[in-house]
Design an enzyme around this catalytic site. Structure first.
Site, short mmCIF file in Angstrom:
data_model
loop_
_atom_site.label_atom_id
_atom_site.label_comp_id
_atom_site.label_asym_id
_atom_site.label_seq_id
_atom_site.Cartn_x
_atom_site.Cartn_y
_atom_site.Cartn_z
N ASP A 61 -4.20 2.44 -5.14
CA ASP A 61 -2.80 2.37 -4.47
C ASP A 61 -2.48 0.98 -3.79
O ASP A 61 -1.68 1.27 -2.95
CB ASP A 61 -2.74 3.68 -3.32
CG ASP A 61 -3.03 3.24 -2.03
OD1 ASP A 61 -4.10 2.79 -1.98
OD2 ASP A 61 -2.59 3.97 -1.08
N GLU A 62 -3.28 0.07 -3.69
CA GLU A 62 -2.84 -1.29 -3.18
C GLU A 62 -3.17 -2.34 -3.94
O GLU A 62 -3.91 -2.52 -4.66
CB GLU A 62 -3.49 -1.18 -1.90
CG GLU A 62 -4.99 -1.22 -1.66
CD GLU A 62 -5.46 -1.06 -0.32
OE1 GLU A 62 -5.71 -2.18 0.27
OE2 GLU A 62 -5.67 0.05 -0.08
N ASP B 60 0.86 -1.18 0.27
CA ASP B 60 0.10 0.06 -0.05
C ASP B 60 0.85 1.35 0.01
O ASP B 60 1.65 1.52 0.74
CB ASP B 60 -0.84 -0.14 1.23
CG ASP B 60 -1.91 1.19 1.43
OD1 ASP B 60 -2.92 1.03 1.31
OD2 ASP B 60 -1.48 2.24 1.12
#
Ligand code: DCP
Ligand code: CA
Ligand code: CA
Length: 418
Positions: free
Chosen positions: A118-119, A25
């Site tokens: 974002d992960e 992340d």
């Protein structure tokens, strides 16, 4: 500290018996990208959010020290941190970084699952012969991201997705947390119960009412009792509290389009029926879009007349979206403009293309979108439970679907993964 195993990179040795999964992340994602774009921002409080009435999308760690956090109204943020640097952001750039991370992960395993911009999860089981011990591989990935993208990520490594996810959040920023096999429950036990994914505010309140504060407290509640209180979700919760999770890392296919068409049993000219059909088709494609965590920019309406002449018309929005409401107007407008012949209609279709993974940055632009999305997600949940016909919007009502045989659904996918 037991789980802070920076130096014990070989702690997880892959055996057939367990998997090695990492969750990655980006730290303060949007703000960190902004700092890369303009290095003079480093060390200053940076807040990314939109408009005078908007909310904070994210704040860098300097700004967080002032109490600024995601989803806070910008006005409150300005009060807490008046000298902060407030930016509306560069969403195309965030996508670019996201794609670069995903393609980097593809170098290490075919099993990469992007969860949001974002992960991602990566299943490193069985990669030992190629890359060495998986924990070291996860470390290398973290280093490569720093070197090549200039961003920090926090990484959690464990035997399943749940533990990897909680571990990546355990130390931030730039954390690296490994939970060895058979230590899952011990790792989770002291953490506040809301750290478990899926424990939102209302469930948290009910758990607290029963004296459950930590994951360990939850683990001591008999599964039977949880099932009685929370149904099937209670059973799942009992497993999660023990650190058990059997979900696999599933790479998404890169879906190129989502479409649905409906052939009428008898050709139709009634505008009410035609438009309510379009509303239903739009609801359907948008629901599938959300299920795949995608947003679409281009919408296409297909019109087939009784003599089989077929027209399609498309429109591209200024930015990708995933709420039903945003597409209703476009679809109806395309239909009204596109229907140029007086023939009855034999078929209608609605398609979405130009798909990107969702970012949900809407509050930056439009205050209504979060509300519309909440409504859509509630409808999606009801439909998942009780079937697609369980709820319909008024606009879709005048017309009820006949047997499903004349509905056709399609999704076209490219073979490569994201
Ligand atoms: N985001 C948003 N609105 C929210 C939450 C997040 O727009 N309410 C965006 C901005 C974030 C990005 O999504 O940069 C990723 O969300 P995270 O929850 O992972 O938060 P950050 O990456 O910003 O911070 P952290 O370091 O805590 O992961
Ligand atoms: Ca993040
Ligand atoms: Ca995240």
């Amino acid at each position: 500290m037991l789980f802070d195993m920076q130096e014990r990179g070989d702690i997880i040795r892959p055996r057939a018996a367990h998997r090695v999964i990492a969750h990655l992340d980006f730290d303060a994602f949007f703000a960190a990208v902004e700092e890369n774009r303009d290095p003079s921002l480093r060390g200053k409080p940076v807040i990314v959010g939109g408009g005078e009435r908007g909310v904070v999308a994210t704040a860098n760690y300097v700004a967080r020290r002032y109490g600024v956090h995601s989803a806070m109204p910008l006005r409150s943020a300005r009060r807490l941190c008046p000298h902060g640097i407030y930016l509306t952001g560069h969403h195309g750039l965030y996508r670019e970084y996201s794609q670069r991370l995903m393609s980097m992960l593809g170098d290490y395993s075919p099993l990469v699952e992007q969860v949001s911009l974002d992960e991602a999860y990566i299943d490193l089981t069985g990669t030992e012969r190629l890359f060495g011990p998986p924990v070291q591989t996860a470390r290398q990935i973290q280093q490569r991201v720093a070197d090549e993208l200039g961003l920090t990520i926090s990484v959690g490594v464990g035997t399943n997705k749940l533990v990897a996810k909680v571990a990546s959040d355990y130390r931030k920023p730039a954390g690296f947390t490994v939970v060895p096999p058979d230590m899952e429950a011990d790792f989770l036990a002291p953490l506040p119960v809301e750290r478990l994914p899926g424990v939102g505010p209302s469930l948290l309140e009910r758990l607290r009412d029963r004296g459950v504060m930590t994951v360990g407290d939850l683990a001591r509640v008999p599964a039977q009792l949880l099932r009685l209180s929370f149904g099937e979700w209670g059973e799942l919760l009992a497993h999660r509290a023990q650190g058990e999770d059997v979900r696999r890392v599933v790479p998404h296919e890169e879906v190129k389009s989502i479409s649905r068409e409906h052939t009428f049993e008898e050709d139709v000219s009634d505008v009410g029926v035609l438009e309510s059909t379009l509303v239903s088709l739009t609801e359907d494609v948008c629901r599938r879009l959300r299920r795949k965590r995608l947003e679409a920019r281009t919408v296409t309406v297909k019109i087939r007349y009784s003599d089989f002449v077929t027209h399609t018309c498309s429109r591209t929005l200024s930015r990708p979206l995933d709420v039903d409401e945003a597409f209703f107007e476009e679809v109806l407008d395309l239909f009204r403009r596109g229907r140029r012949r007086r023939y009855h209609l034999r078929l209608l279709g609605v398609g979405l293309t130009n798909l990107v993974s969702r970012s949900w940055q809407d509050d930056l632009f439009d205050q209504r979108l979060p509300l519309l999305r909440e409504l859509d997600l509630k409808l999606d949940a009801i439909r998942a439970k009780y079937g697609v016909d369980a709820v319909r919007r008024g606009a879709a009502l005048p017309y009820c679907w006949p047997a499903s045989s004349n509905r056709r659904t399609s999704e076209s996918a490219a073979s490569s993964h994201m």
